[in-house]
Structures are given as structure tokens and as C-alpha cells.
Motif scaffolding. Structure first.
Motif, mmCIF file in Angstrom:
data_model
loop_
_atom_site.group_PDB
_atom_site.id
_atom_site.type_symbol
_atom_site.label_atom_id
_atom_site.label_comp_id
_atom_site.label_asym_id
_atom_site.label_seq_id
_atom_site.Cartn_x
_atom_site.Cartn_y
_atom_site.Cartn_z
ATOM 1 N N GLY A 177 -41.713 -12.941 42.116
ATOM 2 C CA GLY A 177 -41.860 -12.609 40.063
ATOM 3 C C GLY A 177 -42.530 -11.954 39.774
ATOM 4 O O GLY A 177 -42.169 -10.363 39.697
ATOM 5 N N GLU A 178 -42.301 -11.941 38.322
ATOM 6 C CA GLU A 178 -41.892 -11.035 37.368
ATOM 7 C C GLU A 178 -43.591 -10.962 36.987
ATOM 8 O O GLU A 178 -44.331 -11.481 36.638
ATOM 9 C CB GLU A 178 -41.551 -11.435 35.537
ATOM 10 C CG GLU A 178 -41.130 -10.625 35.055
ATOM 11 C CD GLU A 178 -40.232 -11.256 33.648
ATOM 12 O OE1 GLU A 178 -39.822 -9.982 32.741
ATOM 13 O OE2 GLU A 178 -40.102 -12.452 33.550
ATOM 14 N N ALA A 179 -43.396 -9.321 36.124
ATOM 15 C CA ALA A 179 -44.732 -8.310 36.470
ATOM 16 C C ALA A 179 -45.308 -8.527 34.448
ATOM 17 O O ALA A 179 -44.112 -8.461 34.675
ATOM 18 C CB ALA A 179 -44.948 -6.924 36.794
ATOM 19 N N THR A 180 -46.663 -8.752 35.005
ATOM 20 C CA THR A 180 -46.768 -9.143 33.080
ATOM 21 C C THR A 180 -48.361 -8.839 32.912
ATOM 22 O O THR A 180 -48.548 -8.827 32.385
ATOM 23 C CB THR A 180 -47.453 -10.640 33.011
ATOM 24 O OG1 THR A 180 -48.108 -11.114 34.095
ATOM 25 C CG2 THR A 180 -45.892 -11.275 33.068
ATOM 26 N N GLY A 181 -48.895 -7.683 33.838
ATOM 27 C CA GLY A 181 -50.132 -6.747 33.450
ATOM 28 C C GLY A 181 -50.024 -5.779 32.422
ATOM 29 O O GLY A 181 -48.961 -5.497 31.649
ATOM 30 N N GLU A 182 -50.827 -4.837 32.822
ATOM 31 C CA GLU A 182 -50.805 -3.692 32.183
ATOM 32 C C GLU A 182 -49.471 -2.539 32.476
ATOM 33 O O GLU A 182 -49.416 -2.496 33.323
ATOM 34 C CB GLU A 182 -52.239 -2.928 31.552
ATOM 35 C CG GLU A 182 -52.698 -1.241 30.897
ATOM 36 C CD GLU A 182 -53.447 -0.613 31.184
ATOM 37 O OE1 GLU A 182 -53.290 -0.178 30.430
ATOM 38 O OE2 GLU A 182 -54.317 -1.271 31.327
#
Length: 480
Positions: A69-74
Motif C-alpha cells: 500500500g501507499e506510504a503516508t508517514g513522515e
């Protein structure tokens, strides 16, 4: 040294071999062979390679990793220092491939444990001042990790070290690339260190059984460029001296051939006629000849030796993968048959047909996802593009071994702990933990060797390593 900077496009070829050995036929033969600045490569060539057939279509499914899935963190910010926009050396395919790999990792693989990668690009020209400028700018920007693609000077590492920023050297070609603390030279085959020591190991050992000869005389024509001087003296002449016992060394083969003699013959880039150099090489009466240079120079030398009566049956020739040029090799006809060429055991530019295991998985990922995420077909089959994509994938692979937050220091620790036991994308397994002094930055130095049969390169040695021939020796950047 800057007087030779016009030949910077030859730097990689002067020190090592290309990973761009087997493009599809509708893509250019993107090897150092044609010697444009943006197609030279310093990683070993795929020795399973074959010139024909477009293999990017109907490729098998990507098996590198299950989608996360797509990364969404810092964001995890990677500073990339790359030569671009300078006629003396410009390799935009490096950064383009890194960006494509970044998009793939962020979109499908979950980033680095949830942290999306952000590329911070600093374009540099071939200048020692500009090398340091980029390092200062990226350090001031506070990147988490830096990538040095190809650097002629090695004067940028101290800046990163002072800022506590770990560095990956993707195409290691200088003494600084191999010996700087806090730097991890992950280039396939160890750059010119792995390739050139591997050439010597093969030419003085494995080739004896393959050819049924006893090697006692080795001729080494070498690329007469600034990095070529270092690569020849430190990584070819020195290991030969270790083998004959005139140079102290701890290698198992040290002193094993006390009668071994060798000659070095400088070959300037783009010579209109290499007959004098070929004459000197052949007059030595060598049992084997070794050469690493840009493709055009390799085949000019082969042509000149052929006109003087040389054949592979007479004297075996071992070339680095930077010499690979399918057009030139086929044009050379019978003269080229039987020539040995170095490569990497897990190259990602080979045609998919006939590959298996990790190499098939990695090559499939690269050749499909590279195109999907923005690389042109032309750039896809350039050796530096393959190295750039592999560098980002290496970072992602190492991030999977980290519990918790992925930081620059955590990645540095993960690289430092590699011991050769885990696969590495487009490369032999990394082993930074066993890097020998004085080459403390080297994380891999294994190569493979293939032989040209007139149509394709057939692997004859899956893996060999000549690093122990120089381990623990004094650096020799110039003549003894």
C-alpha cells in the motif's frame, strides 16, 4: 588532474564494467561501449546477456514483494548528489531511475516502514568545488541519508561525516569511495575494486582450467585516465605483485606464482589508431591479456591486435563488462569469439527469457516498474539507471530488517551489519561487515565471468572474488 576531465565520461569504464549488457533490441545498447557520457556504467555486466529480443513485454508478475500500500508517514529524505548538465559528465538517468523506484516503493511497497521516500536532488558539474557545494547544501538541508552516484573527487564525504549523514556510494571508483568511514559502497561488483581485482583473480587462476594453460605472463593494457591510473596501479598491478610475492599480502594465493611477470600498457581514450599499444601488448608474449576501458577503446584495441595476427586461440583476452557492445562484438566476428567478459551474478538488464530465481524477480520488477513509474525505454537500459533503481530498492530491502522507525542511523547500522547472507536487489549479497582494511567502505566485490560465443555471453564462472588479493595491503594510487 583536471586536464583529463574531458574524458570524464570514461571514468566508469576506466575503473570497472557496465551493468548495461543486454538491452532489448528496440532500445539502444546502453553500455559504456558507445562511450556517450550518459551510457557509461561502472557495475558488472549481466553475463547471461543476449543481444536480441524485446523482453519487457508480457513480463511475469512482479515478485519482489507483496504490495503494502501507499506510504503516508513522515517523509524519509534522501539527498542525491548527481552529475547532470555538464558535457564532461552528465548522468540524468541516475536520478530519473531513483525517482521511478521511489514512486514504486511509496505507492506499492509502503515506503520505508510507512515513511514515504522523498528525493532531494542536487545537480553537480565536474568540479571539486561543486562536489563540495552539493554536499554542503544537502547537509544543511538535513537529509536523512545521502547517495553519491558517481564522483570524480571524493572530497564530499568529510562534509557528510561532519553532519552525521550516512552515504551510499552507488558507483565507487575512487580511493575515497573505498576507504571513507560512514560510506557504504554498494555498487554491484564493488565498482572498479571488485571488477579489477576479479579480472586479475580470473586471469591468473580460473582461466587456467578453462584454457588448459599455466599463466606466468600477464599483459594489462589500461585506460589512461585519472581514475584509470588508480584502478590499474592499486587494483591490477598490485594484486599481480601480491601473487608473485613482490608485494606483501595476506591472500591465500600470495607468493603462489613467484615467476609471474606482467606489463602495463596505457591506452588513451579515443585513440585513432591503437596499433602501437597493441604491438607492445603482443610483443610481451603474455599468456593472457586483461583490459578494462570504454567500449570503443576495447574494440579498437581488439581490432589492432587482430590486424597484427592475434586471436583468442593464441592468447586469451579478458575484458571488463564496460567493453560490452553487441554491435561491435558481432562486427568483430570470429575475432571476438571466445573473449571473456566480467559481469554481475544478479544483473537486472538481461532479457527476462532464460532468467530464473532472484535475478528473474529483480529484472522483472525493474523492467516493468521502471517503465510504469516514468523511465523511458531508452533510459531503462542504461547501466546507471539500473544502478540508481537498485540503490533505492536496496534501501527498501534494508528497511524491512529494522524494527520501529526507519532513520538514517538505523539504515547505516543495517548496512554495517550485512554479512553476505541476504539477497540484494540487482546485486550480489551485501557484506559491509567484512570490509577489509584499508577498503573499509566496500560492501560487495563479487563478480561473474562469461564468454562471448558470437551471439551471446555464456556464463562460465557464477561468482568469484579477488578482494583478498589487496586486503590489508598499502594503497598504491600511482606507480610503485
Amino acid at each position: 588532474m583536471l586536464a583529463g576531465v574531458f574524458g570524464f565520461a570514461l571514468v566508469a569504464a576506466a575503473c570497472g564494467s557496465s551493468d548495461a549488457s543486454s538491452p532489448a533490441t528496440d532500445a539502444p545498447a546502453a553500455t559504456a561501449a558507445e562511450a556517450p557520457a550518459d551510457t557509461t556504467a561502472d557495475a558488472p555486466a549481466d553475463t547471461t546477456a543476449e543481444a536480441p529480443a524485446d523482453t519487457t513485454a508480457d513480463a511475469p508478475a512482479d515478485t519482489t514483494a507483496a504490495p503494502s500500500g501507499e506510504a503516508t508517514g513522515e517523509p524519509f529524505r534522501i539527498g542525491v548528489q548527481n552529475l547532470e548538465g555538464d558535457p564532461n559528465g552528465s548522468f540524468p538517468e541516475f536520478s530519473l531511475a531513483m525517482q521511478a523506484a521511489t514512486e514504486y516503493v511509496n505507492t506499492e511497497l509502503g515506503g520505508l516502514n510507512g515513511r514515504p521516500i522523498e528525493i532531494v536532488l542536487c545537480k553537480s558539474i565536474v568540479s571539486p568545488d561543486d562536489s563540495q557545494r552539493c554536499a554542503n547544501e544537502l547537509s544543511a538541508d538535513g537529509v536523512d541519508l545521502a547517495i553519491s552516484t558517481i564522483n570524480f573527487f571524493g572530497n564530499h564525504y568529510a562534509i557528510y561525516q561532519g553532519s552525521g549523514i550516512p552515504v551510499l556510494a552507488v558507483t565507487p571508483i575512487t580511493i575515497a569511495d573505498f576507504t571513507s568511514p560512514g560510506v557504504f559502497a554498494i555498487g554491484a561488483g564493488g565498482g572498479c575494486l571488485g571488477v579489477h581485482t576479479g579480472l586479475i583473480e580470473f586471469a591468473t587462476n580460473e582461466i587456467e582450467a578453462l584454457e588448459g594453460i599455466d599463466v606466468q605472463k600477464v599483459a594489462v593494457p589500461w585506460a589512461d585516465t585519472p581514475p584509470g591510473v588508480v584502478c590499474y596501479n592499486d587494483l591490477e598491478a598490485k594484486p599481480l605483485d601480491v601473487i608473485n610475492g613482490s608485494e606483501p599480502g595476506a591472500a591465500a594465493r600470495a607468493g603462489s606464482k613467484p615467476g609471474l611477470t606482467h606489463i602495463g600498457v596505457p591506452v588513451a581514450p579515443a585513440l585513432p589508431d591503437a596499433t602501437p599499444q597493441a604491438t607492445e601488448v603482443l610483443d610481451f608474449g603474455a599468456d593472457v591479456i586483461v583490459f578494462s576501458g570504454q567500449g570503443a577503446d576495447c574494440w579498437n584495441l581488439v581490432d589492432a591486435m587482430g590486424r597484427l595476427g592475434w586471436t583468442t586461440e593464441q592468447t586469451p583476452l579478458v575484458l571488463s563488462g564496460a567493453c560490452i557492445d553487441f554491435t561491435a562484438m558481432k562486427a568483430a566476428g570470429d575475432l571476438a569469439k571466445g573473449i571473456y567478459l566480467t559481469g554481475t551474478e544478479n544483473g537486472i538488464l538481461a532479457p527476462l527469457d532464460g532468467l530464473e530465481g532472484q535475478q528473474l524477480d529483480n529484472a522483472t520488477t525493474y523492467q516493468t516498474k521502471g517503465l510504469e513509474y516514468g523511465l523511458s525505454e531508452d533510459d531503462l537500459f542504461k547501466g546507471f539507471a539500473g544502478q540508481g533503481f537498485s540503490a533505492i530498492m536496496s534501501i527498501w530491502e534494508l528497511s524491512q530488517t529494522i524494527d520501529g522507525d526507519v532513520t538514517g542511523q538505523a539504515l547505516a547500522d543495517a548496512y554495517a551489519a550485512t554479512d553476505g547472507s541476504a539477497p540484494s536487489f540487482g546485486n550480489s549479497p551485501l557484506n559491509c561487515n567484512s570490509a577489509p582494511a584499508p577498503y573499509v567502505s566496500v560492501c560487495g566485490s563479487s563478480i561473474s565471468v562469461g564468454q562471448w560465443d558470437g551471439e551471446k555471453i555464456v556464463t562460465v564462472v557464477d561468482r568469484l572474488n579477488g578482494l583478498d588479493l589487496v586486503a590489508g595491503t598499502a594503497l598504491r594510487p600511482g606507480p610503485k
